[in-house]
Design an enzyme around this catalytic site. Structure first.
Site, short mmCIF file in Angstrom:
data_model
loop_
_atom_site.label_atom_id
_atom_site.label_comp_id
_atom_site.label_asym_id
_atom_site.label_seq_id
_atom_site.Cartn_x
_atom_site.Cartn_y
_atom_site.Cartn_z
N ARG A 257 0.84 -1.20 0.00
CA ARG A 257 0.00 0.00 0.00
C ARG A 257 0.87 1.25 0.00
NH1 ARG A 257 -4.61 -1.62 4.56
NH2 ARG A 257 -5.24 -3.56 3.56
N ARG A 272 2.91 0.90 10.47
CA ARG A 272 2.37 1.36 9.19
C ARG A 272 3.48 1.31 8.14
NH1 ARG A 272 -2.38 4.17 8.31
NH2 ARG A 272 -2.62 4.40 10.54
N GLU A 344 -5.75 -0.84 16.04
CA GLU A 344 -6.38 -1.81 15.12
C GLU A 344 -5.41 -2.91 14.72
OE1 GLU A 344 -7.80 -2.19 10.52
OE2 GLU A 344 -7.64 -0.17 11.37
N SER A 347 -9.85 -6.19 10.97
CA SER A 347 -11.07 -5.52 10.55
C SER A 347 -11.91 -6.54 9.79
CB SER A 347 -10.70 -4.33 9.64
OG SER A 347 -11.77 -3.47 9.48
N ARG A 385 1.61 -6.20 13.01
CA ARG A 385 1.03 -5.61 14.21
C ARG A 385 0.92 -6.62 15.34
NH1 ARG A 385 -3.11 -0.70 12.61
NH2 ARG A 385 -1.75 0.22 11.03
#
Length: 411
Positions: A257, A272, A344, A347, A385
């Site tokens: 990403r 990130r 987070e 999801s 994460r």
């Protein structure tokens, strides 16, 4: 993609829900205007077609056949012209619809952004340290698990090299997650990391998020941002047998990403990154199955975190924080001691028939008619994460990391 018939027939109700999802009011106004114009042009087309049908039948017995032939020929030209007008408007309508997100479920709380997400429950209790817990990037550099300098050297910022026990722990997590998900009935699949634009369109990445994707120059190939994309599209363009549903799958992949708009957030560490790893859950179901399978997927990801001894919470996302393709989403947030808050890590979303309409995934229902399936996806879990959470929650005073019991057999 939205059901355009539903949008047209229930425009005010659907528009209200889309406004809660931050869809531009001008875009909705433009859609309404196109619907009105399209209805007018279709009515004109139907009148021309009715004339053609009626007088074509009367041509045999008509007294002035030549005159009627001329009129029918002229009317046929008008039909062709009117068809073009209708097609242009339908294409225009569809192109706009491609950039409009899914309608949120009625259960989804109305809110502007992540600050208005609703906590459902907490699971496990965060650890108490009798020392100041270190951040994962400091722990990782001190242990020679994380090498940011060389990651940047061979790539650019937001890339990292995992080394030694850090790399082994990451691999152990992947293997454990896959085994855990398989034990819950999700079949393991391994898919390409490069997919074509039709596949990206099917799950909603294109055209809206084109600038967030890494594209191969001069080829119709994109690096995936999540394995939800190829796994969901395994069944694109297919009509599935009712008895084979639900189809439940799990997949490991690297994800890529550009992370546009993330400047200033999590600039240190591996929370990130432009490239990261994830184990995904994807389900394809009948409409009446999707809510129960959604709950299964949430519990699977939550139980996975619990088995690792990681405190976390469940959040229902509000309309303003809901993803493009999602009708409802529950986020799982894991406790990060150094930040003294939950972040987070998973999801889980029910996309209803939104992606199925784009990807043309259907099944034959009990009445023998083809019906759109429901598609669902969820992280189980984001590997980097989870690595961060283990490093910070399992650190000791000396900066060493205790490996959770369930992972030790993978070393």
């Amino acid at each position: 993609m939205l059901d355009l018939k539903n949008l047209q027939n229930n425009f005010d109700e659907v528009a209200k829900k889309l406004k809660n999802k931050k869809v531009d009011e001008n875009l909705l106004k433009q859609l309404a205007e196109i619907f009105i114009e399209l209805k007018k042009e279709k009515t004109a087309l139907e009148e021309l077609q009715a004339f053609q049908n009626k007088f074509s039948k009367e041509l045999v017995n008509a007294q002035d056949k030549e005159d009627l032939k001329v009129k029918l020929s002229e009317n046929k030209n008008k039909i062709n012209e009117q068809n073009q007008k209708v097609n242009i408007l339908e294409d225009k309508l569809e192109n706009i619809a491609h950039s409009i997100p899914n309608i949120p479920d009625n259960i989804v709380p109305i809110g502007e952004d992540e600050d208005e997400n609703v906590e459902i429950k907490k699971v496990l209790t965060p650890p108490n340290f009798d020392f100041e817990p270190k951040e994962h990037h400091d722990l990782g550099e001190n242990l020679d698990w994380l090498d940011f300098v060389r990651g940047v050297k061979i790539s650019e910022s937001r890339f990292c090299v995992l080394k030694n026990e850090g790399a082994l722990l990451s691999r152990a997590l992947v293997n454990y997650m896959i085994d855990f998900n398989r034990s819950r009935g999700f079949n393991f699949v391994n898919v390409p990391y490069l997919v074509n634009s039709a596949t990206m369109f099917g799950t909603g990445q294109l055209p809206k998020f084109k600038d967030d994707m890494y594209k191969v120059e001069d080829e119709d190939l994109y690096l995936i941002s999540t394995s939800e994309i190829p796994v969901t599209n395994l069944y694109s363009g297919e009509i599935l047998a009712s008895e084979n549903l639900p189809i439940k799958m799990t997949c490991y992949s690297a994800c890529f990403r550009k992370e546009a708009g993330s400047a200033g957030r999590d600039t240190r560490g591996i929370i990130r990154q432009h490239q990261f790893e994830k184990v995904e859950l994807v389900s394809i179901t009948k409409p009446e199955q999707s809510d129960s399978v959604f709950n299964e997927m949430v519990e699977c990801a939550s139980d996975l975190l619990s088995s690792l001894g990681l405190a976390h919470r469940h959040l229902m996302l509000c309309t303003g924080d809901l993803g493009f393709s999602a009708a409802k989403t529950i986020d799982l947030e894991v406790w990060i001691p150094s930040q003294n808050k939950y972040r987070e890590i998973s999801s889980v979303s029910n996309c209803r028939d939104f992606q199925a309409r784009r990807a043309k995934i259907r099944y034959k229902n009990d009445q023998g008619k083809n019906e759109l399936v429901h598609t669902l996806n969820g992280s189980s879990l984001a590997v980097g994460r989870t690595l961060v959470a283990i490093m910070e929650n399992y650190q000791d005073r000396d900066g060493k990391i205790i490996i959770p019991d369930v992972l030790r057999k993978y070393f």
